[in-house]
Enzyme design. Structure first.
Site, PDB file in Angstrom:
ATOM      1  N   ASP A  38       0.947  -1.027  -0.014  1.00 19.52           N
ATOM      2  CA  ASP A  38       0.082  -0.168   0.047  1.00 19.52           C
ATOM      3  C   ASP A  38       0.583   0.463   0.352  1.00 19.52           C
ATOM      4  O   ASP A  38       0.915   2.071  -0.790  1.00 19.52           O
ATOM      5  CB  ASP A  38      -0.749   0.239   1.405  1.00 19.52           C
ATOM      6  CG  ASP A  38      -1.875  -1.012   1.280  1.00 19.52           C
ATOM      7  OD1 ASP A  38      -3.061  -1.312   2.409  1.00 19.52           O
ATOM      8  OD2 ASP A  38      -2.151  -1.170  -0.294  1.00 19.52           O
ATOM      9  N   SER A  81      -3.181 -25.019  -0.734  1.00 17.22           N
ATOM     10  CA  SER A  81      -1.887 -25.528  -1.755  1.00 17.22           C
ATOM     11  C   SER A  81      -1.548 -27.111  -1.275  1.00 17.22           C
ATOM     12  O   SER A  81      -1.784 -27.302  -0.819  1.00 17.22           O
ATOM     13  CB  SER A  81      -0.927 -24.339  -1.678  1.00 17.22           C
ATOM     14  OG  SER A  81      -0.125 -23.936  -0.075  1.00 17.22           O
ATOM     15  N   LYS A 117       0.442 -31.981 -12.743  1.00 13.07           N
ATOM     16  CA  LYS A 117       0.100 -30.583 -11.907  1.00 13.07           C
ATOM     17  C   LYS A 117      -0.140 -29.811 -13.408  1.00 13.07           C
ATOM     18  O   LYS A 117       1.338 -29.587 -13.851  1.00 13.07           O
ATOM     19  CB  LYS A 117       1.328 -30.226 -11.109  1.00 13.07           C
ATOM     20  CG  LYS A 117       0.908 -29.312  -9.719  1.00 13.07           C
ATOM     21  CD  LYS A 117       1.977 -29.465  -9.066  1.00 13.07           C
ATOM     22  CE  LYS A 117       1.621 -28.082  -8.648  1.00 13.07           C
ATOM     23  NZ  LYS A 117       1.788 -27.032  -8.901  1.00 13.07           N
ATOM     24  N   ARG A 138      -8.225 -18.235  -7.494  1.00 17.03           N
ATOM     25  CA  ARG A 138      -8.200 -18.819  -5.927  1.00 17.03           C
ATOM     26  C   ARG A 138      -7.773 -17.776  -4.847  1.00 17.03           C
ATOM     27  O   ARG A 138      -7.913 -17.784  -3.634  1.00 17.03           O
ATOM     28  CB  ARG A 138      -7.043 -20.155  -5.785  1.00 17.03           C
ATOM     29  CG  ARG A 138      -6.278 -19.754  -4.528  1.00 17.03           C
ATOM     30  CD  ARG A 138      -4.496 -20.814  -4.940  1.00 17.03           C
ATOM     31  NE  ARG A 138      -4.381 -21.601  -3.056  1.00 17.03           N
ATOM     32  CZ  ARG A 138      -3.480 -20.566  -3.323  1.00 17.03           C
ATOM     33  NH1 ARG A 138      -2.695 -19.645  -3.508  1.00 17.03           N
ATOM     34  NH2 ARG A 138      -3.040 -21.296  -1.655  1.00 17.03           N
ATOM     35  N   GLU A 174      -8.472 -26.410 -13.140  1.00 16.81           N
ATOM     36  CA  GLU A 174      -7.427 -25.197 -13.058  1.00 16.81           C
ATOM     37  C   GLU A 174      -7.777 -25.102 -14.899  1.00 16.81           C
ATOM     38  O   GLU A 174      -8.089 -25.606 -15.724  1.00 16.81           O
ATOM     39  CB  GLU A 174      -5.672 -26.326 -13.575  1.00 16.81           C
ATOM     40  CG  GLU A 174      -4.941 -25.994 -13.229  1.00 16.81           C
ATOM     41  CD  GLU A 174      -4.121 -25.509 -11.976  1.00 16.81           C
ATOM     42  OE1 GLU A 174      -5.128 -25.293 -11.027  1.00 16.81           O
ATOM     43  OE2 GLU A 174      -3.329 -24.606 -11.884  1.00 16.81           O
ATOM     44  N   LYS A 289      -2.907 -38.623  -4.657  1.00 13.02           N
ATOM     45  CA  LYS A 289      -3.471 -37.669  -3.619  1.00 13.02           C
ATOM     46  C   LYS A 289      -3.876 -39.549  -3.823  1.00 13.02           C
ATOM     47  O   LYS A 289      -4.391 -40.861  -4.326  1.00 13.02           O
ATOM     48  CB  LYS A 289      -5.087 -37.393  -4.574  1.00 13.02           C
ATOM     49  CG  LYS A 289      -4.357 -36.101  -5.407  1.00 13.02           C
ATOM     50  CD  LYS A 289      -5.578 -35.296  -5.963  1.00 13.02           C
ATOM     51  CE  LYS A 289      -4.942 -33.785  -6.984  1.00 13.02           C
ATOM     52  NZ  LYS A 289      -6.311 -33.480  -7.506  1.00 13.02           N
ATOM     53  N   LYS A 313       7.542 -32.281  -7.807  1.00  9.05           N
ATOM     54  CA  LYS A 313       7.934 -31.632  -9.115  1.00  9.05           C
ATOM     55  C   LYS A 313       8.739 -31.896 -10.221  1.00  9.05           C
ATOM     56  O   LYS A 313      10.034 -32.764  -9.292  1.00  9.05           O
ATOM     57  CB  LYS A 313       8.238 -29.976  -8.199  1.00  9.05           C
ATOM     58  CG  LYS A 313       7.072 -29.345  -7.353  1.00  9.05           C
ATOM     59  CD  LYS A 313       6.301 -29.276  -7.714  1.00  9.05           C
ATOM     60  CE  LYS A 313       6.555 -27.363  -8.832  1.00  9.05           C
ATOM     61  NZ  LYS A 313       6.597 -26.694  -7.651  1.00  9.05           N
TER      62      LYS A 313
HETATM   63  S1  IVH Z   1      -5.049 -30.346  -6.107  1.00  7.13           S
HETATM   64  C1  IVH Z   1      -5.724 -29.184  -1.016  1.00  7.13           C
HETATM   65  N1  IVH Z   1      -4.119 -31.250  -8.043  1.00  7.13           N
HETATM   66  O1  IVH Z   1      -1.431 -26.746  -7.663  1.00  7.13           O
HETATM   67  C2  IVH Z   1      -4.806 -28.324  -2.966  1.00  7.13           C
HETATM   68  N2  IVH Z   1      -3.934 -29.254  -7.317  1.00  7.13           N
HETATM   69  O2  IVH Z   1      -0.126 -26.069  -4.680  1.00  7.13           O
HETATM   70  C3  IVH Z   1      -6.192 -28.936  -4.011  1.00  7.13           C
HETATM   71  N3  IVH Z   1      -2.614 -28.255  -9.343  1.00  7.13           N
HETATM   72  O3  IVH Z   1      -3.088 -24.553  -6.518  1.00  7.13           O
HETATM   73  C4  IVH Z   1      -5.433 -29.258  -5.339  1.00  7.13           C
HETATM   74  N4  IVH Z   1      -3.278 -29.497 -10.920  1.00  7.13           N
HETATM   75  O4  IVH Z   1      -3.794 -24.252  -8.486  1.00  7.13           O
HETATM   76  C5  IVH Z   1      -4.394 -30.280  -7.566  1.00  7.13           C
HETATM   77  N5  IVH Z   1      -3.874 -31.892 -10.462  1.00  7.13           N
HETATM   78  C6  IVH Z   1      -3.675 -31.416  -9.476  1.00  7.13           C
HETATM   79  C7  IVH Z   1      -3.130 -30.050 -10.032  1.00  7.13           C
HETATM   80  C8  IVH Z   1      -3.334 -29.175  -9.038  1.00  7.13           C
HETATM   81  C9  IVH Z   1      -2.260 -28.251 -11.011  1.00  7.13           C
HETATM   82  C10 IVH Z   1      -2.462 -26.655  -8.974  1.00  7.13           C
HETATM   83  C11 IVH Z   1      -3.438 -25.342  -8.044  1.00  7.13           C
HETATM   84  C12 IVH Z   1      -3.227 -25.627  -6.708  1.00  7.13           C
HETATM   85  C13 IVH Z   1      -1.557 -25.917  -6.768  1.00  7.13           C
HETATM   86  C14 IVH Z   1      -1.374 -26.608  -5.549  1.00  7.13           C
END
Ligand code: IVH
Length: 329
Positions: A38, A81, A117, A138, A174, A289, A313
């Site tokens: 700000d 995240s 990802k 987000r 996404e 997951k 990553k």
């Molecule tokens: S699951 C509880 N799945 O990565 C978190 N995220 O650092 C649920 N992203 O903000 C996210 N591909 O923008 C999930 N197959 C995927 C993803 C994904 C990209 C991004 C998403 C999130 C970030 C997490």
């Protein structure tokens, strides 16, 4: 202060403000506090007061920064995240922690869903009786921006679901720009003397935060759904939710795969790393997951990240080169 020095300070300020805007809104990684930000804006305003012609130098739509004119939306469930893992050891640590937390071995229940990802920006979509009623970015995870009108221009996102539960349903995924569309867009921008976007992610973020939905529509954005937020969908596994998303009419990533062992996950990772260059969208790693939703619920969250999912990553971004030496002068 003379005009020339004011101008040079002003231009530096514009750059700084733009950089911090991007760090905060596009990368979710602010380097300064809101108060410090700000103060920069105040400094810019006071220079404009003294030298009104400086305001002509400020961009009308500052790249992918938040624009005034978007309503704020409070997320009913925070958009979190993911914890990052960079190698096999980090992954083993992640699963060991999950084992310990559950107080049970995951040997029998290890099944994970492995997903690419996607390097775009996450969005939350709210459906009421199958009808899209709200879309939000987000933001800081708790509060995002209302982008409903712009999201309605994305063909991948259904306005009405083919099958749906009664009442409220939240779908997350996404928004991304295809590489081919990104290159076409940048060529067009260069021919119109507009600065090119640095990468497809910035281009997607900049395109969704447009006050004119026709501009968003012209940018050809896409969407992959990867999450249902529901306590009443009566499904048992994440993979069932992925199938449900597809049945409802959402695009889900075609590479998503069920894995039963750590070796399976590592093979998935290696395959995605190999296939990465042939994809028409950018990915920056894989997300694993735990498939069983009751285990997910028991695992819950630590800080801002779930204990049931991890991002593995890739080592370096696609076009990044190795810095071999730095010479200080
Ligand atoms: S699951 C509880 N799945 O990565 C978190 N995220 O650092 C649920 N992203 O903000 C996210 N591909 O923008 C999930 N197959 C995927 C993803 C994904 C990209 C991004 C998403 C999130 C970030 C997490």
């Amino acid at each position: 202060m003379d005009f020339a020095s004011a101008k040079s300070i002003y231009i530096d300020l514009l750059r700084e403000i733009e950089r911090h805007n991007r760090l905060y809104h596009t990368h979710d990684a602010p380097e300064i506090t809101d108060m410090e930000f700000d103060a920069l804006v105040e400094q810019k305003k006071s220079l404009e007061k003294e030298f009104p012609s400086l305001a002509d130098l400020a961009p009308e739509t500052p790249g992918s920064a938040t624009l005034p004119g978007f309503q704020k939306v409070n997320h009913q469930t925070p958009m979190l995240s993911l914890e990052n893992a960079f190698d096999e050891k980090d992954l083993k640590d992640f699963f060991n922690r999950a084992h310990r937390f559950l107080g049970q071995s995951l040997d029998g229940d290890f099944t994970c869903v492995a997903e690419p990802k996607i390097d775009g920006l996450s969005a939350s979509l709210i459906y009421q009786n199958g009808k899209l009623v709200q879309a939000a970015t987000r933001g800081d995870g708790r509060t995002g921006e209302d982008i409903t009108t712009n999201v309605k221009t994305i063909h991948d996102i259904p306005h009405h679901l083919m099958t749906f539960p009664e009442g409220r349903l939240e779908v997350r995924g996404e928004i991304y720009m295809r590489l081919s569309d990104f290159h076409t867009l940048n060529k067009l921008r260069e021919s119109e003397n507009e600065p090119p976007f640095a990468n497809p992610r910035n281009a997607a973020a900049g395109s969704i935060r447009q006050l004119d939905p026709d501009v968003t529509a012209s940018r050809k954005l896409h969407f992959f759904a990867y999450q249902i937020i529901s306590e009443t969908d009566h499904l048992f596994t994440h993979m069932e939710r992925i199938s449900a998303l597809s049945t409802m009419g959402f695009p889900v990533n075609p590479h998503i795969q069920l894995c039963h062992t750590l070796q399976d996950l590592l093979r998935f990772y290696e395959r995605m790393e190999r296939e990465r260059d042939s994809l028409d969208y950018e990915i920056d790693g894989c997300v694993y997951k735990i498939n069983d939703l009751s285990l997910q619920e028991r695992l819950g969250f630590v800080g801002k990240a779930p204990r049931f999912a991890v991002a593995h990553k890739f080592k370096a971004a696609k076009a990044q080169s190795l810095i071999e030496d730095v010479l200080f002068q």
